[in-house]
Design an enzyme around this catalytic site. Structure first.
Site, PDB file in Angstrom:
ATOM      1  CD  GLU A 230     -39.610  -9.607 -52.777  1.00  0.00           C
ATOM      2  OE1 GLU A 230     -40.309  -9.573 -53.825  1.00  0.00           O
ATOM      3  OE2 GLU A 230     -39.451 -10.744 -52.254  1.00  0.00           O
TER       4      GLU A 230
ATOM      5  CB  CYS B 261     -34.860 -13.222 -45.323  1.00  0.00           C
ATOM      6  SG  CYS B 261     -34.213 -13.713 -47.006  1.00  0.00           S
TER       7      CYS B 261
ATOM      8  CB  CYS C  73     -30.387 -12.158 -58.728  1.00  0.00           C
ATOM      9  SG  CYS C  73     -29.081 -13.325 -58.576  1.00  0.00           S
TER      10      CYS C  73
ATOM     11  CB  CYS D 189     -32.205 -19.954 -59.526  1.00  0.00           C
ATOM     12  SG  CYS D 189     -30.444 -19.988 -59.118  1.00  0.00           S
TER      13      CYS D 189
ATOM     14  CB  CYS E 272     -35.122 -17.536 -58.030  1.00  0.00           C
ATOM     15  SG  CYS E 272     -34.685 -16.100 -57.063  1.00  0.00           S
TER      16      CYS E 272
ATOM     17  N   GLY F 266     -30.359 -11.610 -54.985  1.00  0.00           N
ATOM     18  CA  GLY F 266     -28.824 -11.227 -55.168  1.00  0.00           C
ATOM     19  C   GLY F 266     -28.008 -12.450 -54.800  1.00  0.00           C
ATOM     20  CD  GLU F 267     -23.955 -16.144 -54.916  1.00  0.00           C
ATOM     21  OE1 GLU F 267     -25.087 -16.965 -54.901  1.00  0.00           O
ATOM     22  OE2 GLU F 267     -23.463 -16.056 -53.940  1.00  0.00           O
TER      23      GLU F 267
ATOM     24  CB  SER G 199     -28.100 -18.317 -48.955  1.00  0.00           C
ATOM     25  OG  SER G 199     -28.522 -19.160 -49.893  1.00  0.00           O
TER      26      SER G 199
ATOM     27  CB  SER H 150     -28.708 -22.594 -53.561  1.00  0.00           C
ATOM     28  OG  SER H 150     -29.335 -21.507 -52.563  1.00  0.00           O
ATOM     29  CG  LEU H 151     -26.793 -29.540 -53.611  1.00  0.00           C
ATOM     30  CD1 LEU H 151     -25.494 -29.096 -54.165  1.00  0.00           C
ATOM     31  CD2 LEU H 151     -26.652 -30.591 -52.440  1.00  0.00           C
ATOM     32  CG  HIS H 152     -31.803 -25.676 -55.232  1.00  0.00           C
ATOM     33  ND1 HIS H 152     -32.483 -25.821 -53.894  1.00  0.00           N
ATOM     34  CD2 HIS H 152     -31.274 -24.538 -55.360  1.00  0.00           C
ATOM     35  CE1 HIS H 152     -32.507 -24.691 -53.626  1.00  0.00           C
ATOM     36  NE2 HIS H 152     -31.651 -23.758 -54.100  1.00  0.00           N
TER      37      HIS H 152
ATOM     38  CG  ASN I  70     -43.927 -20.470 -52.303  1.00  0.00           C
ATOM     39  OD1 ASN I  70     -44.998 -20.541 -52.516  1.00  0.00           O
ATOM     40  ND2 ASN I  70     -43.203 -20.181 -51.115  1.00  0.00           N
TER      41      ASN I  70
ATOM     42  CB  CYS J 282     -36.692 -15.868 -53.349  1.00  0.00           C
ATOM     43  SG  CYS J 282     -35.458 -14.860 -53.453  1.00  0.00           S
TER      44      CYS J 282
HETATM   45  S1  SF4 Z   1     -31.896 -18.185 -55.923  1.00  0.00           S
HETATM   46 FE1  SF4 Z   1     -30.662 -16.756 -55.353  1.00  0.00          FE
HETATM   47  S2  SF4 Z   1     -28.888 -16.974 -56.873  1.00  0.00           S
HETATM   48 FE2  SF4 Z   1     -30.526 -17.762 -57.612  1.00  0.00          FE
HETATM   49  S3  SF4 Z   1     -31.512 -16.155 -58.946  1.00  0.00           S
HETATM   50 FE3  SF4 Z   1     -32.405 -16.223 -56.841  1.00  0.00          FE
HETATM   51  S4  SF4 Z   1     -31.555 -14.700 -55.713  1.00  0.00           S
HETATM   52 FE4  SF4 Z   1     -30.094 -15.059 -57.350  1.00  0.00          FE
END
Ligand code: SF4
Length: 341
Positions: free
Chosen positions: A91, A104, A111, A115, A118, A158-159, A190, A213-215, A289, A332
């Site tokens: 995407e 983006c 991934c 998380c 996500c 992805g990371e 990110s 990404s702290l959250h 979201n 995402c």
């Molecule tokens: S937020 Fe980023 S690192 Fe976490 S699962 Fe989604 S794509 Fe992967």
């Protein structure tokens, strides 16, 4: 077959001289691909037919295919579902701001990081994307919208720091003035917080932006939302982030997805302010979201604003992310996840 779009200008020049061509051909072909956005060698009309044939026999030009586009009627955001040559789906999102456009993009298909909030992680990790596949996402969106993109965030699926070599090559390609010429200062990577990789990135001294990404304001809450927190404590993460700042002097961004009842209390905002005190940073608050695939709830607007104000009272600047594309699958990975279920 090798993808020629993956090569930096310098690598392409070496490649061409290796084929017995003059070195200026490297820059010429680089400009065709990344400046003029050629997707076939026939378009490169100032190359001899023999050279075009030589290239055709050896290389591919990366050109992701559009499978689906979702367009927001509210703000012009467009979400693209793209298919790569091996059939992997990714995407990318085109976002329109007042005076510029932003993309983006994804750095991996799927991934592995898991998380909770996500959808990109549904279906797990497929593979790393190449630099050309990252750049190709931008070119496809520019072509489709007819608009120029000047800002890029590596925040799709992805990371990025687990694909650091290709990400670094992508930054070199996309910022080259003989190609797209997007300023490195307008590129943001990110990460969910891969501590050793943050340090490796810092050592490269690239003038790009880092978003973390702290959250959550403490280890316990973070572990509940992000499996990576089992591996690296907040103390280790904050030490790495401080090191990144000391090396680059780039202002840091912390992403904080606000989840009702999980990390949006007064205590959470005060703890977060304490954690970030003294850092040159901004917090990007993102009301979560809700997606079909999880049970997370979005806090109401007043709670979001209260959270922002308490951070400000604690000396931490925070903004609430404009909710672009709220009438489409804007979370995402959501659009891709739809194709997996
Ligand atoms: S937020 Fe980023 S690192 Fe976490 S699962 Fe989604 S794509 Fe992967």
């Amino acid at each position: 077959m090798k993808c020629i779009s993956d090569l930096t200008k310098e690598e392409l020049t070496k490649e061409l001289t290796g084929l017995g061509e003059q070195s200026f051909r490297g820059k010429q072909i680089f400009t065709w691909i990344h400046g003029k956005r050629a997707v076939s060698f026939e378009e490169m009309t100032d190359l001899s037919k023999a050279l075009r044939l030589k290239l055709f026999d050896r290389y591919l030009i990366c050109d992701p295919g559009i499978t689906r586009i979702q367009s927001s009627k509210i703000d012009g955001t467009k979400k693209f579902l793209l298919k790569l040559t091996d059939g992997s789906m990714i995407e990318s999102v085109f976002m329109r701001y007042r005076s510029w456009n932003s993309a983006c993009i994804s750095t991996q298909a799927g991934c592995a990081m898991g998380c909770r909030f996500c959808a990109s992680t549904i279906g797990g990790f497929i593979r790393n994307l190449s630099a050309g596949e990252m750049a190709g996402q931008i070119y496809v969106m520019e072509k489709e919208t007819g608009e120029r993109i000047s800002n890029v965030v590596l925040m799709g699926s992805g990371e990025p720091l687990l694909n650091l070599d290709e990400v670094q090559r992508f930054v070199s390609i996309i910022s080259d003035s003989d190609g797209a010429g997007i300023s490195k200062r307008n590129i943001t990577i990110s990460t969910c917080g891969i501590v050793p990789q943050i340090k490796s990135l810092a050592a490269k001294h690239l003038p790009i932006n880092l978003a973390i990404s702290l959250h959550a304001p403490n280890d316990e809450k973070r572990r509940h939302l992000m499996p990576i927190a089992e591996r690296y404590s907040l103390k280790e993460l904050m030490d790495a982030v401080r090191y990144y700042y000391d090396e680059t002097h780039r202002r840091l961004t912390f992403e904080y997805a606000l989840v009702k009842g999980e990390n949006d209390s007064k205590k959470d905002s005060d703890e977060l302010a304490g954690l970030l005190r003294g850092l040159n940073c901004v917090v990007n608050l993102i009301p979560v979201n809700p997606v079909r695939e999880n049970d997370l709830k979005r806090p109401d607007n007043k709670s979001v604003e209260d959270f922002r104000k308490r951070l400000a009272m604690g000396g931490i600047e925070a903004t609430v992310r404009r909710e672009l594309g709220s009438d489409i699958d804007s979370a995402c990975g959501q659009l891709r996840a739809r194709t997996l279920v």
